[in-house]
Design an enzyme around this catalytic site. Structure first.
Site, short mmCIF file in Angstrom:
data_model
loop_
_atom_site.label_atom_id
_atom_site.label_comp_id
_atom_site.label_asym_id
_atom_site.label_seq_id
_atom_site.Cartn_x
_atom_site.Cartn_y
_atom_site.Cartn_z
N ASN A 11 28.78 48.11 46.37
CA ASN A 11 28.12 47.62 45.16
C ASN A 11 28.22 46.10 45.14
O ASN A 11 29.27 45.54 44.88
CB ASN A 11 28.81 48.21 43.92
CG ASN A 11 28.23 47.69 42.62
OD1 ASN A 11 27.16 47.09 42.59
ND2 ASN A 11 28.95 47.91 41.53
N LYS A 13 26.89 44.13 43.02
CA LYS A 13 26.89 43.63 41.65
C LYS A 13 25.92 42.44 41.54
O LYS A 13 24.89 42.42 42.20
CB LYS A 13 28.31 43.27 41.21
CG LYS A 13 29.28 44.44 41.38
CD LYS A 13 30.65 44.16 40.81
CE LYS A 13 31.55 45.36 41.01
NZ LYS A 13 32.89 45.18 40.39
N HIS A 95 28.56 52.49 35.39
CA HIS A 95 29.68 51.69 35.90
C HIS A 95 30.45 51.13 34.72
O HIS A 95 29.89 50.80 33.67
CB HIS A 95 29.14 50.56 36.77
CG HIS A 95 30.21 49.86 37.55
ND1 HIS A 95 31.02 48.90 36.99
CD2 HIS A 95 30.59 49.97 38.85
CE1 HIS A 95 31.86 48.45 37.91
NE2 HIS A 95 31.62 49.09 39.04
N GLU A 97 31.62 48.35 34.08
CA GLU A 97 31.17 47.03 33.62
C GLU A 97 30.00 47.16 32.65
O GLU A 97 29.85 46.36 31.73
CB GLU A 97 30.80 46.17 34.83
CG GLU A 97 32.02 45.77 35.65
CD GLU A 97 31.67 45.26 37.04
OE1 GLU A 97 32.61 44.89 37.76
OE2 GLU A 97 30.48 45.23 37.40
N GLU A 165 36.51 55.31 38.89
CA GLU A 165 36.88 53.91 38.92
C GLU A 165 37.77 53.57 37.73
O GLU A 165 37.26 53.31 36.63
CB GLU A 165 35.63 53.02 38.88
CG GLU A 165 34.77 53.11 40.11
CD GLU A 165 33.83 51.92 40.20
OE1 GLU A 165 33.78 51.29 41.26
OE2 GLU A 165 33.17 51.60 39.20
N GLY A 171 38.71 45.03 40.56
CA GLY A 171 38.78 43.59 40.75
C GLY A 171 40.10 42.96 40.37
O GLY A 171 40.23 41.73 40.35
N SER A 211 39.58 48.27 43.66
CA SER A 211 40.43 47.50 44.58
C SER A 211 40.64 48.21 45.91
O SER A 211 41.75 48.21 46.45
CB SER A 211 41.77 47.16 43.92
OG SER A 211 41.59 46.33 42.79
#
Length: 252
Positions: A11, A13, A95, A97, A165, A171, A211
């Site tokens: 991904n 992003k 996702h 985010e 996730e 991250g 990660s």
């Protein structure tokens, strides 16, 4: 037990310009015939150029989001049918985010997933808990609700992929223990098996994301019900992503 083909999904992003296509060329040259499925999800602005690079190659192409409508007055949005027309085969939906930054609900993720499946795309549906939910012991409850609320009824096992996730690991460099990953992935498989709509749960691939890097990929891929990874930052580096692909090949 169903033979699920391992999947390494990258991904990108909101990263990637024309110059970055050289990185993808390097990955293709290094892995002309990978022993697992490799998926790259670049920004929409690069879809057509990535398709040209991956045509007749063994790397699949995916989008990062879509609108639930087929078309209409939705300025700035992209429909699933448009992504399919641009050459995408997969799409990342729900996702963390987008769930956190844009307030996307399970119901919205389900509607987008239904639109993606109708357009012939494989929906990579993301689920995951926050650090507070993890510390409060609510991880499995949260994941269960997201699975029920986000996966469309009647979807076939070939039409979806579930990516776990944990929000607190994306991250941050922090990774759940192998036991924690196994607990959630086994739970997701069990939840899928409980569906009563003719769903073949053992055929659905479950990815881990959060990660993932070359240094921990091998041990993660050895965990129960982990069929691959959804990789963020490391997928932008052909050396790192290549090492993750190699680790997944070895686990296949």
């Amino acid at each position: 037990m169903s033979q699920r083909r391992k999947l390494a999904a990258g991904n990108w992003k909101m990263n990637g310009l024309s110059a970055d296509l050289a990185k993808l060329r390097q990955l293709i040259d290094t892995y002309p015939n990978p022993g697992c499925e490799v998926l790259v999800c670049p920004p929409a602005t690069l879809l057509d150029r990535v398709r040209a690079l991956t045509a007749d190659k063994t790397i699949a192409l995916g989008g990062q989001d879509c609108h639930f409508a087929v078309n209409g007055a939705h300025t700035g949005d992209i429909s699933a049918r448009m992504l399919a027309d641009a050459g995408a085969e997969y799409i990342i939906l729900g996702h963390s985010e987008r769930r956190t930054a844009y307030g996307e609900t399970d119901a919205l993720v389900k509607s987008k997933s239904s639109a993606a499946i109708a357009a012939g795309l494989v929906a990579v549906i993301c689920v995951g808990e926050t650090l507070e939910q993890r510390k409060g012991g609510g991880t499995l409850e949260v994941i269960g609700e997201q699975i029920i609320g986000s996966v469309p009824e009647g979807a076939s096992e070939d039409a979806i992929v579930i990516a776990y996730e944990p929000i607190w690991a994306i991250g941050t460099g922090r990774t759940p223990t192998l036991a924690q990953i196994a607990e959630v992935h086994d739970f997701i498989r069990a939840q899928l098996r409980m569906r009563d709509d003719g769903f073949a749960a053992d055929g659905v691939r479950l990815l881990y994301g959060g990660s993932v890097k070359p240094s921990n990929a091998e041990e993660i891929f050895g965990v129960s019900n982990v069929d691959g990874a959804l990789v963020g930052g490391a997928s932008l580096d052909p050396t790192d992503f290549g090492a993750i692909v190699s680790a997944l090949e070895a686990a296949a």
